[in-house]
Design a protein around this motif. Structure first.
Motif, PDB file in Angstrom:
ATOM      1  N   ALA A  57      -5.937 -14.831  -5.267  1.00  0.00           N
ATOM      2  CA  ALA A  57      -5.367 -13.662  -4.626  1.00  0.00           C
ATOM      3  C   ALA A  57      -5.826 -12.392  -5.318  1.00  0.00           C
ATOM      4  N   THR A  58      -5.912 -11.313  -4.556  1.00  0.00           N
ATOM      5  CA  THR A  58      -6.290 -10.012  -5.085  1.00  0.00           C
ATOM      6  C   THR A  58      -5.104  -9.067  -5.011  1.00  0.00           C
ATOM      7  N   ASP A  59      -4.822  -8.398  -6.087  1.00  0.00           N
ATOM      8  CA  ASP A  59      -3.756  -7.407  -6.106  1.00  0.00           C
ATOM      9  C   ASP A  59      -4.214  -6.178  -5.333  1.00  0.00           C
ATOM     10  N   GLY A  60      -3.569  -5.943  -4.202  1.00  0.00           N
ATOM     11  CA  GLY A  60      -3.938  -4.794  -3.379  1.00  0.00           C
ATOM     12  C   GLY A  60      -3.255  -3.509  -3.794  1.00  0.00           C
ATOM     13  N   GLY A  61      -2.389  -3.580  -4.797  1.00  0.00           N
ATOM     14  CA  GLY A  61      -1.734  -2.378  -5.306  1.00  0.00           C
ATOM     15  C   GLY A  61      -0.495  -1.989  -4.521  1.00  0.00           C
ATOM     16  N   ASP A  62       0.193  -0.980  -5.028  1.00  0.00           N
ATOM     17  CA  ASP A  62       1.373  -0.431  -4.365  1.00  0.00           C
ATOM     18  C   ASP A  62       0.968   0.716  -3.450  1.00  0.00           C
ATOM     19  N   TRP A  63       1.712   0.862  -2.368  1.00  0.00           N
ATOM     20  CA  TRP A  63       1.470   1.994  -1.487  1.00  0.00           C
ATOM     21  C   TRP A  63       2.775   2.365  -0.774  1.00  0.00           C
ATOM     22  N   ALA A 123       4.398   5.135   2.551  1.00  0.00           N
ATOM     23  CA  ALA A 123       4.241   6.214   3.523  1.00  0.00           C
ATOM     24  C   ALA A 123       5.378   7.224   3.386  1.00  0.00           C
ATOM     25  N   VAL A 124       6.495   6.759   2.803  1.00  0.00           N
ATOM     26  CA  VAL A 124       7.638   7.626   2.525  1.00  0.00           C
ATOM     27  C   VAL A 124       8.067   7.383   1.079  1.00  0.00           C
ATOM     28  N   GLU A 125       8.651   8.380   0.455  1.00  0.00           N
ATOM     29  CA  GLU A 125       8.934   8.314  -0.975  1.00  0.00           C
ATOM     30  C   GLU A 125       9.909   7.203  -1.347  1.00  0.00           C
ATOM     31  N   PHE A 126      10.837   6.879  -0.444  1.00  0.00           N
ATOM     32  CA  PHE A 126      11.915   5.958  -0.816  1.00  0.00           C
ATOM     33  C   PHE A 126      11.578   4.483  -0.615  1.00  0.00           C
ATOM     34  N   LEU A 127      10.364   4.163  -0.177  1.00  0.00           N
ATOM     35  CA  LEU A 127      10.011   2.762   0.029  1.00  0.00           C
ATOM     36  C   LEU A 127       8.589   2.493  -0.451  1.00  0.00           C
ATOM     37  N   THR A 128       8.467   1.626  -1.449  1.00  0.00           N
ATOM     38  CA  THR A 128       7.155   1.232  -1.968  1.00  0.00           C
ATOM     39  C   THR A 128       6.865  -0.209  -1.569  1.00  0.00           C
ATOM     40  N   LEU A 129       5.684  -0.440  -1.043  1.00  0.00           N
ATOM     41  CA  LEU A 129       5.249  -1.775  -0.659  1.00  0.00           C
ATOM     42  C   LEU A 129       4.175  -2.248  -1.629  1.00  0.00           C
ATOM     43  N   THR A 130       4.212  -3.536  -1.944  1.00  0.00           N
ATOM     44  CA  THR A 130       3.230  -4.147  -2.835  1.00  0.00           C
ATOM     45  C   THR A 130       2.362  -5.102  -2.043  1.00  0.00           C
ATOM     46  N   ARG A 131       1.055  -4.907  -2.109  1.00  0.00           N
ATOM     47  CA  ARG A 131       0.130  -5.710  -1.299  1.00  0.00           C
ATOM     48  C   ARG A 131      -0.572  -6.776  -2.123  1.00  0.00           C
ATOM     49  N   THR A 132      -0.682  -7.960  -1.506  1.00  0.00           N
ATOM     50  CA  THR A 132      -1.512  -9.043  -2.016  1.00  0.00           C
ATOM     51  C   THR A 132      -2.469  -9.450  -0.905  1.00  0.00           C
ATOM     52  N   GLU A 133      -3.742  -9.669  -1.262  1.00  0.00           N
ATOM     53  CA  GLU A 133      -4.741 -10.030  -0.263  1.00  0.00           C
ATOM     54  C   GLU A 133      -5.487 -11.285  -0.678  1.00  0.00           C
TER      55      GLU A 133
END
Length: 273
Positions: free
Chosen positions: A214-220, A222-232
């Motif tokens: 798996a590759t760490d896609g990082g955090d991202w 679109a709004v300040e109050f919600l951070t999503l963490t991606r795995t690819e």
């Protein structure tokens, strides 16, 4: 199957002959397009010229909703209309979907909807996407599992709902992307047997022949109050990809999630909204 494949090929080869005015007069937004005893809603993108082929997002509504909601929803139609994507929102019988088993009547309905859309509109058949929220996400997974190849699905965009990860799918989309909240108390986050947080896309990783790396896609966000963490998982058969976004929240469509997926799939710089 052959009928839809032929229609997809014809759409690519033949000029579009129906006028935009005719399409808009038939059905749009709150006025559904009828298809036998079923129906679906349509939202055209902003500034469409009436003739250029459009990517299509077929989005399945959640439980006890109808297709009238997605075509008005800012996190759904707000994303498609700004990106030149035609939004299609089918109506489920009794405001729900029959999606727990293969090849239900709703799977055929989804394929019939795509056929009907291709008759009404010029469609970019290389960019057909399936999406859904909650029960609608499960329905999108089911259609991708049963008809993903036949419908030439470029990508599945699932939101807070999956079919069983051990299912043996007859078909598949070219790419799969999913988002789920760790505190989802409606359709619980599908942790793996050992509590793995990458398990929600286990089925597609197997189906698309992805390596275990798996590759760490990082955090991202679109709004300040919600951070999503991606795995690819990028090393998949035929150069396809599986992506999973996880967030600490509950059962909802994250702000900007559909918009970001469409931007990436269409080769655009991700923006919000």
């Amino acid at each position: 199957m052959n009928r839809l494949i032929c229609l997809l090929a014809l759409c690519c080869a033949a000029p579009f002959f129906a006028s935009a005015d005719t399409q808009r007069d038939v059905c749009h937004l709150d006025v559904p397009c009828t298809l036998g005893d079923r129906s679906y809603h349509v939202k055209e993108p902003d500034g469409w010229d009436g003739s250029s082929p459009m990517p299509v997002l077929i989005h399945f509504h959640g439980w006890q909703r109808t297709g009238a909601l997605p075509v008005q929803h800012q996190r759904i139609s707000g994303a498609t209309r700004r990106r030149g994507v035609l939004l299609i929102a089918p109506n489920g019988n009794r405001k729900t979907w029959n999606m727990w088993y293969p090849e239900t009547e709703d799977v055929q309905f989804a394929a019939d909807v795509l056929e009907d859309v291709i008759r009404r509109y010029p469609v970019d058949t290389n960019n057909i996407y399936l999406s859904g929220y909650s029960y609608g996400s499960i329905m999108a997974w089911r259609v991708a599992c049963d008809r993903g190849t036949e419908m030439n699905v470029r990508a599945l965009l699932g939101i807070s709902g999956t079919i069983g990860q051990s299912e043996d799918c007859a078909q598949a989309p070219k790419e799969a992307r999913h988002v789920h909240g760790l505190k989802d108390n409606v359709l619980d986050f599908p942790y793996g047997p050992q509590g793995e947080t990458d398990y929600p896309v286990f089925l597609w990783r197997n189906q698309l022949g992805c390596s275990q790396e798996a590759t760490d896609g990082g955090d991202w966000s679109a709004v300040e109050f919600l951070t999503l963490t991606r795995t690819e998982w990028r090393a998949c058969t035929n150069g396809t990809k599986v992506a999973l976004d996880v967030h600490p929240g509950g059962h909802f469509i994250p702000h900007g999630w559909i918009a970001r997926q469409l931007d990436e799939l269409l080769g655009r710089t991700p923006v919000f909204p």
